[in-house]
Design an enzyme around this catalytic site. Structure first.
Site, PDB file in Angstrom:
ATOM      1  N   GLY A  54      26.730  93.506  49.934  1.00 10.23           N
ATOM      2  CA  GLY A  54      28.242  93.092  49.426  1.00 10.23           C
ATOM      3  C   GLY A  54      29.107  93.668  50.264  1.00 10.23           C
ATOM      4  N   GLU A  55      30.199  94.441  49.961  1.00 16.38           N
ATOM      5  CA  GLU A  55      30.960  95.004  50.719  1.00 16.38           C
ATOM      6  C   GLU A  55      30.839  96.679  50.592  1.00 16.38           C
ATOM      7  OE1 GLU A  55      32.173  92.845  53.615  1.00 16.38           O
ATOM      8  OE2 GLU A  55      32.778  94.697  53.542  1.00 16.38           O
ATOM      9  N   CYS A  86      21.590  96.186  53.326  1.00 17.90           N
ATOM     10  CA  CYS A  86      22.940  95.973  54.094  1.00 17.90           C
ATOM     11  C   CYS A  86      23.677  96.750  53.432  1.00 17.90           C
ATOM     12  CB  CYS A  86      23.021  94.455  53.602  1.00 17.90           C
ATOM     13  SG  CYS A  86      24.208  93.973  55.116  1.00 17.90           S
ATOM     14  N   ARG A 118      28.585  99.993  60.866  1.00 20.42           N
ATOM     15  CA  ARG A 118      28.875  98.647  60.245  1.00 20.42           C
ATOM     16  C   ARG A 118      29.086  97.587  61.311  1.00 20.42           C
ATOM     17  NH1 ARG A 118      33.629  99.343  56.438  1.00 20.42           N
ATOM     18  NH2 ARG A 118      33.061  97.269  55.711  1.00 20.42           N
ATOM     19  N   ARG A 148      26.280  89.829  58.378  1.00 21.26           N
ATOM     20  CA  ARG A 148      27.429  90.756  58.814  1.00 21.26           C
ATOM     21  C   ARG A 148      26.665  92.127  58.800  1.00 21.26           C
ATOM     22  NH1 ARG A 148      31.142  91.117  55.424  1.00 21.26           N
ATOM     23  NH2 ARG A 148      30.279  90.057  53.885  1.00 21.26           N
ATOM     24  N   HIS A 183      18.526  91.322  54.405  1.00 19.66           N
ATOM     25  CA  HIS A 183      18.663  90.973  53.145  1.00 19.66           C
ATOM     26  C   HIS A 183      16.982  90.431  52.500  1.00 19.66           C
ATOM     27  CE1 HIS A 183      22.980  91.115  52.134  1.00 19.66           C
ATOM     28  NE2 HIS A 183      22.983  91.124  53.467  1.00 19.66           N
ATOM     29  N   GLU A 185      16.023  89.971  49.477  1.00 19.79           N
ATOM     30  CA  GLU A 185      16.165  89.242  48.530  1.00 19.79           C
ATOM     31  C   GLU A 185      16.346  87.745  48.921  1.00 19.79           C
ATOM     32  OE1 GLU A 185      18.496  91.032  49.700  1.00 19.79           O
ATOM     33  OE2 GLU A 185      20.405  90.448  49.353  1.00 19.79           O
TER      34      GLU A 185
HETATM   35  N1  GLN Z   1      29.552  94.125  56.523  1.00 19.62           N
HETATM   36  C1  GLN Z   1      29.322  94.607  55.054  1.00 19.62           C
HETATM   37  C2  GLN Z   1      29.499  96.104  54.967  1.00 19.62           C
HETATM   38  O1  GLN Z   1      29.983  96.791  56.108  1.00 19.62           O
HETATM   39  C3  GLN Z   1      27.889  94.357  54.925  1.00 19.62           C
HETATM   40  C4  GLN Z   1      27.522  93.062  54.696  1.00 19.62           C
HETATM   41  C5  GLN Z   1      26.357  92.785  53.669  1.00 19.62           C
HETATM   42  O2  GLN Z   1      25.985  93.670  52.848  1.00 19.62           O
HETATM   43  N2  GLN Z   1      25.959  91.530  53.679  1.00 19.62           N
HETATM   44  O3  GLN Z   1      29.879  96.402  54.018  1.00 19.62           O
END
Ligand code: GLN
Length: 206
Positions: A54-55, A86, A118, A148, A183, A185
């Protein structure tokens, strides 16, 4: 023996992890359930935990999560198996910086001894798939989905590298802490979730 796998539902791809875990339970023929966890008492009750992508900044920043993050840290340090994927991997990491902005000052759980960068693959390679081998799990040409994705720049001496891509670690393990920059999942294979279930069974039978 039954296992309860808790997916931290602060933010991110929670549903996909719930379905992957349910599928993995079936494939390894283990009874149990996959549930979302957010409150400290829900986290406390789980036999294994997943911190989704996620973020990472959002997940770490929301102060309403502070108690939950404390509970998560306590559980992990007590030996409960956890899978961070991630952004979830970033949240577990000891040290983190951003490829573009440098120091992010974001707070993490600091339980996994790695240095993470990141957004390591930049904009051009925002999202991609790659075939990787994960020998420790008996996997060849596992299709890994990177979105990402962060990069693992350094690993501490207790950290085992399970898989690499272009020479850089993309899956690691430190005791019962599993981390992937991709990922799992979103893969057809549920091997990574199956490994988490195995670790949960092992921990429970101690
Ligand atoms: N770029 C996101 C971060 O640094 C991670 C991206 C993701 O979980 N798909 O939080």
């Amino acid at each position: 023996m039954e296992v309860t796998v808790g997916v931290a539902s602060f933010q991110g791809d929670v549903e996909e992890h719930l379905s992957a875990t349910r599928e993995a339970l079936k494939r390894v023929n283990v009874g149990g359930r996959a549930v979302t966890v957010k409150l400290p008492e829900e986290i406390e009750a789980a036999d294994a935990l997943i911190v989704p992508g996620g973020e990472s900044t959002v997940m770490g920043r929301l102060s309403s999560h502070t108690k939950a993050l404390d509970a998560l840290r306590r559980k992990i340090l007590a030996g409960t198996p956890v899978l961070g994927t991630c952004a979830g991997l970033i949240l577990l990491a000891k040290r983190v910086y951003d490829r573009v902005v440098g120091e992010t000052g974001q707070s993490t759980l600091g339980v996994l001894d790695i240095l993470v960068e990141r957004n390591t693959y930049g904009r051009q390679r925002d999202s991609f798939e790659a075939l990787i081998d994960i020998p420790a799990l008996g996997l060849r040409e596992y299709r890994a989905v990177f979105i990402r994705a962060p990069g693992i720049i350094e690993t501490g001496e207790n950290v085992e590298v399970l898989a690499t891509l272009s020479g850089r670690p993309v899956a690691v393990r430190q005791r019962s802490i599993l981390g992937t920059t991709f990922h799992p999942e979103l893969s057809e294979s549920t091997a990574i979730h199956e490994e988490l279930i195995r670790l949960a069974l092992l921990q429970k039978s101690r």
